[in-house]
Design an enzyme around this catalytic site. Structure first.
Site, PDB file in Angstrom:
ATOM      1  N   TYR A  51       0.807  -1.276   0.145  1.00 40.37           N
ATOM      2  CA  TYR A  51       0.137  -0.070   0.072  1.00 40.37           C
ATOM      3  C   TYR A  51       0.785   1.115  -0.044  1.00 40.37           C
ATOM      4  CZ  TYR A  51      -4.480  -2.201   0.718  1.00 40.37           C
ATOM      5  OH  TYR A  51      -5.650  -2.977   0.121  1.00 40.37           O
ATOM      6  N   PHE A  59      -5.319   7.479   6.491  1.00 40.25           N
ATOM      7  CA  PHE A  59      -5.721   6.054   6.974  1.00 40.25           C
ATOM      8  C   PHE A  59      -4.582   4.991   6.852  1.00 40.25           C
ATOM      9  CE2 PHE A  59      -7.151   6.573   2.481  1.00 40.25           C
ATOM     10  CZ  PHE A  59      -6.743   5.670   1.872  1.00 40.25           C
ATOM     11  N   ARG A  87     -13.307  -4.569 -10.637  1.00 39.64           N
ATOM     12  CA  ARG A  87     -13.648  -3.426  -9.845  1.00 39.64           C
ATOM     13  C   ARG A  87     -15.090  -3.366  -9.630  1.00 39.64           C
ATOM     14  NH1 ARG A  87      -9.673  -0.982  -6.929  1.00 39.64           N
ATOM     15  NH2 ARG A  87     -11.324   0.822  -6.635  1.00 39.64           N
ATOM     16  N   THR A  93     -15.290   1.488  -2.962  1.00 42.01           N
ATOM     17  CA  THR A  93     -14.393   1.497  -1.966  1.00 42.01           C
ATOM     18  C   THR A  93     -15.395   1.634  -0.503  1.00 42.01           C
ATOM     19  OG1 THR A  93     -12.890   2.717  -2.996  1.00 42.01           O
ATOM     20  CG2 THR A  93     -12.497   2.557  -0.702  1.00 42.01           C
ATOM     21  N   ARG A 104     -18.759  -5.722  -2.062  1.00 45.28           N
ATOM     22  CA  ARG A 104     -18.694  -4.929  -1.069  1.00 45.28           C
ATOM     23  C   ARG A 104     -20.087  -4.333  -0.219  1.00 45.28           C
ATOM     24  NH1 ARG A 104     -13.763  -1.269  -3.287  1.00 45.28           N
ATOM     25  NH2 ARG A 104     -11.814  -2.237  -2.250  1.00 45.28           N
ATOM     26  N   ASN A 114     -13.419  -3.545   3.904  1.00 42.79           N
ATOM     27  CA  ASN A 114     -14.208  -3.633   2.798  1.00 42.79           C
ATOM     28  C   ASN A 114     -13.983  -4.864   1.786  1.00 42.79           C
ATOM     29  OD1 ASN A 114     -11.923  -2.862   1.718  1.00 42.79           O
ATOM     30  ND2 ASN A 114     -12.690  -0.954   0.808  1.00 42.79           N
ATOM     31  N   HIS A 117      -9.745  -6.327  -2.180  1.00 41.86           N
ATOM     32  CA  HIS A 117      -8.841  -5.581  -2.831  1.00 41.86           C
ATOM     33  C   HIS A 117      -8.904  -5.890  -4.340  1.00 41.86           C
ATOM     34  CE1 HIS A 117      -5.201  -3.223  -4.549  1.00 41.86           C
ATOM     35  NE2 HIS A 117      -5.016  -4.473  -4.936  1.00 41.86           N
ATOM     36  N   GLU A 128       1.556  -5.828  -8.765  1.00 35.75           N
ATOM     37  CA  GLU A 128       0.769  -6.607  -7.820  1.00 35.75           C
ATOM     38  C   GLU A 128       1.072  -8.159  -7.947  1.00 35.75           C
ATOM     39  OE1 GLU A 128      -2.204  -2.792  -6.662  1.00 35.75           O
ATOM     40  OE2 GLU A 128      -2.961  -4.756  -7.150  1.00 35.75           O
TER      41      GLU A 128
HETATM   42  P1  ADP Z   1      -9.890   0.511  -3.240  1.00 33.51           P
HETATM   43  O1  ADP Z   1      -9.516  -0.435  -2.461  1.00 33.51           O
HETATM   44  O2  ADP Z   1     -11.189   0.645  -3.622  1.00 33.51           O
HETATM   45  O3  ADP Z   1      -9.172   0.668  -4.629  1.00 33.51           O
HETATM   46  P2  ADP Z   1      -8.093   2.748  -2.450  1.00 33.51           P
HETATM   47  O4  ADP Z   1      -7.163   2.232  -3.146  1.00 33.51           O
HETATM   48  O5  ADP Z   1      -8.460   4.346  -2.379  1.00 33.51           O
HETATM   49  O6  ADP Z   1      -9.561   1.910  -2.355  1.00 33.51           O
HETATM   50  O7  ADP Z   1      -7.858   2.458  -0.804  1.00 33.51           O
HETATM   51  C1  ADP Z   1      -7.203   1.477  -0.380  1.00 33.51           C
HETATM   52  C2  ADP Z   1      -7.919   0.656   0.802  1.00 33.51           C
HETATM   53  O8  ADP Z   1      -7.682   1.625   1.846  1.00 33.51           O
HETATM   54  C3  ADP Z   1      -9.380   0.535   0.677  1.00 33.51           C
HETATM   55  O9  ADP Z   1      -9.777  -0.474   0.045  1.00 33.51           O
HETATM   56  C4  ADP Z   1      -9.565   0.542   2.187  1.00 33.51           C
HETATM   57  O10 ADP Z   1      -9.579  -0.690   2.844  1.00 33.51           O
HETATM   58  C5  ADP Z   1      -8.683   1.683   2.963  1.00 33.51           C
HETATM   59  N1  ADP Z   1      -9.268   2.966   2.924  1.00 33.51           N
HETATM   60  C6  ADP Z   1      -9.589   3.895   1.763  1.00 33.51           C
HETATM   61  N2  ADP Z   1     -10.245   4.929   2.020  1.00 33.51           N
HETATM   62  C7  ADP Z   1     -10.280   4.925   3.344  1.00 33.51           C
HETATM   63  C8  ADP Z   1     -10.849   5.796   4.208  1.00 33.51           C
HETATM   64  N3  ADP Z   1     -11.191   6.966   4.084  1.00 33.51           N
HETATM   65  N4  ADP Z   1     -10.686   5.391   5.540  1.00 33.51           N
HETATM   66  C9  ADP Z   1     -10.186   4.199   6.080  1.00 33.51           C
HETATM   67  N5  ADP Z   1      -9.706   3.339   5.147  1.00 33.51           N
HETATM   68  C10 ADP Z   1      -9.782   3.458   3.664  1.00 33.51           C
HETATM   69 MG    MG Z   2      -6.959   0.890  -4.831  1.00 39.97          MG
END
Ligand code: ADP
Ligand code: MG
Length: 140
Positions: A51, A59, A87, A93, A104, A114, A117, A128
Site C-alpha cells: 500500500y 488511513f 472493480r 471503496t 462490498r 471492505n 482488494h 501486484e
Molecule cells: P480501493 O480498494 O477501492 O482501490 P483505495 O485504493 O483508495 O480503494 O484504498 C485502499 C484501501 O484503503 C481501501 O480498500 C480501504 O480498505 C482503505 N481505505 C480507503 N479509504 C479509506 C478511508 N477514508 N478510511 C479508511 N480506510 C480507507
Molecule cells: Mg486501490
C-alpha cells in the site's frame, strides 16, 4: 478485448467471517477465473510496501494494521477485461456507496474493512501479481 489478469485480495474481515467461498463465487459468477491463489498472513513490511502509494494518507497506518490483523487470500483473476470487471463486481471503496449486488455492498463491514482488494489498472495488476506470485504459480 483481450484476456487480461488482475490481482485480488480477500481481506481479513472476510476470512474472519469465513466468506472466502462466497466472495469467490461472486467473482466466478462475473466471469473471472481464479488462476492462482494462496492464503497468507501478511507481514507489516509486506502491507506497507503493497500500500506504499497510500503512505501519505491519514488511513495508511490503520490500513496496514487491519491488513495484518488476520489471514488474507491473495489471488490472480483472469478473464476478458479482468481489471475493470473485478472493480465492477467489487463495488465502490465505501460500501455505503457500493451498487446493489456487489461484493462490498453485500459483505463489507466499513470503508476500511471492505472485504476485497482489486488492482486499479493493468500496469498495477502486473506489479501486484509479481509482488506475491512467481510465474510458475499462475496456472491459466
Ligand atoms: P480501493 O480498494 O477501492 O482501490 P483505495 O485504493 O483508495 O480503494 O484504498 C485502499 C484501501 O484503503 C481501501 O480498500 C480501504 O480498505 C482503505 N481505505 C480507503 N479509504 C479509506 C478511508 N477514508 N478510511 C479508511 N480506510 C480507507
Ligand atoms: Mg486501490
Amino acid at each position: 478485448m483481450a484476456i487480461e489478469r488482475t490481482f485480488s485480495i480477500i481481506k481479513p474481515d472476510a476470512t474472519r467471517r469465513n466468506l472466502t467461498g462466497k466472495v469467490n463465487a461472486m467473482l466466478e459468477a462475473a466471469g473471472l477465473r481464479i488462476v492462482a491463489q494462496k492464503r497468507i498472513h501478511m507481514s507489516r513490511a509486506q502491507a506497507e510496501a503493497f500500500y506504499g502509494v497510500h503512505k501519505a494518507r491519514p488511513f495508511f497506518n490503520d490500513l496496514c494494521t487491519f491488513m495484518t490483523s488476520g489471514p488474507v487470500v491473495v489471488q490472480v483473476l483472469e478473464g476478458e477485461n479482468a481489471v475493470a470487471k473485478n472493480r465492477e463486481v467489487m463495488g465502490a471503496t465505501n460500501p455505503a456507496n457500493a451498487a446493489e449486488g456487489t461484493i462490498r455492498k453485500v459483505h463489507a463491514e466499513s470503508i476500511e474493512a471492505n472485504s476485497v482488494h482489486g488492482s486499479d489498472s493493468p500496469e498495477n495488476a502486473a506489479t501486484e501479481i509479481a509482488y506475491f506470485f512467481a510465474g510458475t504459480e499462475i496456472v491459466g
